[in-house]
Design an enzyme around this catalytic site. Structure first.
Site, mmCIF file in Angstrom:
data_model
loop_
_atom_site.group_PDB
_atom_site.id
_atom_site.type_symbol
_atom_site.label_atom_id
_atom_site.label_comp_id
_atom_site.label_asym_id
_atom_site.label_seq_id
_atom_site.Cartn_x
_atom_site.Cartn_y
_atom_site.Cartn_z
ATOM 1 N N GLU A 1 25.353 11.300 71.085
ATOM 2 C CA GLU A 1 25.824 11.099 72.703
ATOM 3 C C GLU A 1 27.167 11.702 73.123
ATOM 4 O OE1 GLU A 1 24.251 7.743 74.367
ATOM 5 O OE2 GLU A 1 25.160 8.377 76.431
ATOM 6 N N ASP B 1 27.290 0.350 71.863
ATOM 7 C CA ASP B 1 26.188 0.073 72.022
ATOM 8 C C ASP B 1 25.061 0.458 71.018
ATOM 9 O OD1 ASP B 1 26.876 -0.011 74.604
ATOM 10 O OD2 ASP B 1 26.480 1.805 75.195
ATOM 11 N N SER C 1 21.793 -0.062 78.104
ATOM 12 C CA SER C 1 21.805 0.941 77.057
ATOM 13 C C SER C 1 20.418 1.351 76.751
ATOM 14 C CB SER C 1 22.348 0.379 75.723
ATOM 15 O OG SER C 1 23.776 0.024 75.878
ATOM 16 N N SER C 2 19.458 1.891 77.826
ATOM 17 C CA SER C 2 18.240 2.625 77.553
ATOM 18 C C SER C 2 18.543 3.976 76.723
ATOM 19 C CB SER C 2 17.449 2.953 78.810
ATOM 20 O OG SER C 2 18.247 3.392 79.756
ATOM 21 N N THR D 1 36.516 -1.973 75.161
ATOM 22 C CA THR D 1 37.457 -2.195 74.314
ATOM 23 C C THR D 1 36.871 -1.399 73.010
ATOM 24 O OG1 THR D 1 36.242 -4.111 73.581
ATOM 25 C CG2 THR D 1 38.245 -4.715 74.563
ATOM 26 N N ASP D 2 35.766 -0.635 73.261
ATOM 27 C CA ASP D 2 35.331 -0.153 71.520
ATOM 28 C C ASP D 2 35.889 1.150 71.573
ATOM 29 O OD1 ASP D 2 33.960 1.131 73.787
ATOM 30 O OD2 ASP D 2 31.977 0.992 72.753
ATOM 31 N N GLU E 1 34.813 -5.600 76.889
ATOM 32 C CA GLU E 1 34.236 -4.489 77.662
ATOM 33 C C GLU E 1 35.438 -3.396 77.605
ATOM 34 O OE1 GLU E 1 31.233 -3.714 78.144
ATOM 35 O OE2 GLU E 1 31.070 -5.518 79.115
HETATM 36 C C1 GLA Z 1 29.264 1.804 77.801
HETATM 37 C C2 GLA Z 1 29.621 2.665 76.144
HETATM 38 C C3 GLA Z 1 30.210 1.672 75.319
HETATM 39 C C4 GLA Z 1 31.220 0.738 75.959
HETATM 40 C C5 GLA Z 1 30.879 0.208 77.138
HETATM 41 C C6 GLA Z 1 31.981 -0.425 77.837
HETATM 42 O O1 GLA Z 1 28.183 1.025 77.592
HETATM 43 O O2 GLA Z 1 28.425 3.277 75.939
HETATM 44 O O3 GLA Z 1 30.403 2.370 74.069
HETATM 45 O O4 GLA Z 1 32.665 1.624 76.008
HETATM 46 O O5 GLA Z 1 30.537 1.076 77.992
HETATM 47 O O6 GLA Z 1 32.492 -1.699 77.117
#
Ligand code: GLA
Length: 388
Positions: A163, A175, A129-130, A36-37, A34
């Site tokens: 986004e 996501d 992630s809607s 980390t992306d 989490e």
């Molecule tokens: C949201 C963002 C993702 C990621 C997470 C945390 O979902 O859209 O890109 O950074 O938070 O891991």
């Protein structure tokens, strides 16, 4: 929602006639990795079987018309396919409009307008992630309607771009990637620095994934998400003054120890420590799962939550209550917040025979501590976005 119901709703709101195409894009849950992306680290999400359904049809003018069965009071939202800009009046349709804009930027310009109706069964604002689901739904729908040559991975990048640059959230790729590339009964082990990925079968040995929604609403844009990202960037910049390091995700925990004193701000040092250790945990967790050690996987999930709570400070009372209550229950292998945090959901791995008691006990504890109820979902892992 069946395909017939979707088409019936479409015809009711948008009128009959023409060729109507139907699509589906899932929601996602991240198991570990989490925040980390956007730090060049690893993530381990999967696509859900809940998500967003959409029907679409060409028009013979330049209008795009959108209707959401989730926001019927907004009515049909109309705008032109030319000169697309984010407007307040466009409301939720800024998500699909952002994707039309981002695809047009890459030369995929719709030859005419279209009508689109959507219905989602992901709880709104739950952190599953809607919004990315609507973005990928739009991507696959436009590809189907106009015959654009673009694969799902590219659509994930387009969704993220829209986004970031149309809707003002500096999110990473996790996501959109999970939603575009998901595979039934598998999680995706993705290196966000290279976009290399492998699918890992989710063998949970008699346990299931249970999601608990805190029902605390949050908007990513107005939350502290962008602030955390900037803190990590600032921490990396301090390291880079002395060392040639491409991202926080490129550092092992040992390497981080050696350079951490270069980060002079203690808060930024904590943020960076989370990014580095969470990446290492993710790599270790995937290995544990490969070895059939679900218990070790669950333990790393718990450590992930502690780090998000203490170092990254993105949990809050609601998520902490859900997770700390989950840790006390029989048959719970691991539990942590999932997604951006600041509200949203937790993900727990719970032995099948313990799920009813888990939902009852955590649910009761949550109401008495927070004052309103949480919702629980025992979820299945599905495929990525495509035709429906
Ligand atoms: C949201 C963002 C993702 C990621 C997470 C945390 O979902 O859209 O890109 O950074 O938070 O891991």
């Amino acid at each position: 929602m069946t395909r017939e119901e979707l088409i019936k709703n479409f015809e009711e709101k948008m009128g009959k006639g023409g060729e109507i195409l139907t699509f589906f894009a899932p929601g996602r849950v991240n198991l570990i990795g989490e925040h980390t992306d956007y730090n060049g680290g690893h993530v381990f999400p999967c696509a859900l079987t809940i998500g967003t359904y959409g029907a679409i049809r060409k028009r013979d003018d330049d209008l795009m018309r959108f209707f959401s069965l989730n926001f019927p009071h907004r009515g049909v939202l109309k705008s032109s396919i030319r000169d697309i800009v984010n407007t307040k009046e466009a409301g939720w349709s800024n998500y699909p409009r952002g994707v039309v804009w981002a695809m047009s930027e890459r030369g995929m310009v719709p030859e005419c307008g279209f009508d689109m109706l959507i219905y989602g069964n992901i709880p709104n604002g739950s952190g599953l992630s809607s919004s990315a689901s609507v973005e990928l739904l739009t991507g696959v729908a436009l590809r189907g309607l106009f015959g654009f040559s673009v694969d799902n991975q590219e659509l994930a990048l387009i969704g993220q771009y829209s986004e970031n640059h149309f809707n003002g959230v500096n999110c990473g790729i996790m996501d959109q990637f999970a939603i575009a590339m998901g595979k039934k009964d598998h999680a995706i082990f993705l290196d966000t620095a290279t976009l290399q990925y492998t699918y890992a079968p989710l063998k949970l040995e008699g346990a299931r994934i249970v999601i608990a929604s805190s029902n605390k609403k949050r908007g990513l844009g107005d939350s502290k998400y962008n602030e955390r990202r900037s803190e990590c960037e600032a921490a990396l910049a301090m390291i880079q003054k002395e060392k040639n390091v491409p991202s926080l995700g490129a550092l092992t925990p040992e390497e981080f120890e050696e350079v951490s004193s270069l980060i002079t701000d203690p808060v930024m040092r904590k943020r960076a420590r989370h990014a580095v250790l969470e990446n290492a945990r993710t790599v270790e967790a995937v290995k544990a799962l490969e070895n059939g050690d679900v218990a070790a996987f669950g333990k790393l999930m718990n450590e992930s939550h502690i780090s998000l709570r203490d170092d990254y400070e993105v949990t809050g009372r609601e998520l902490d209550t859900l997770v700390e209550s989950a840790w006390k229950q029989e048959g719970v292998l691991g539990s942590r917040m999932t997604g951006a945090g600041f509200g949203g959901c937790t993900v727990s791995i719970v032995r099948e025979d313990a799920i009813d008691a888990f939902i009852r006990n955590v649910g009761e504890e949550y109401v008495s501590a927070i004052g309103y109820a949480a919702d629980f979902y025992v979820v299945d892992i599905g495929d990525g976005a495509g035709e429906f």
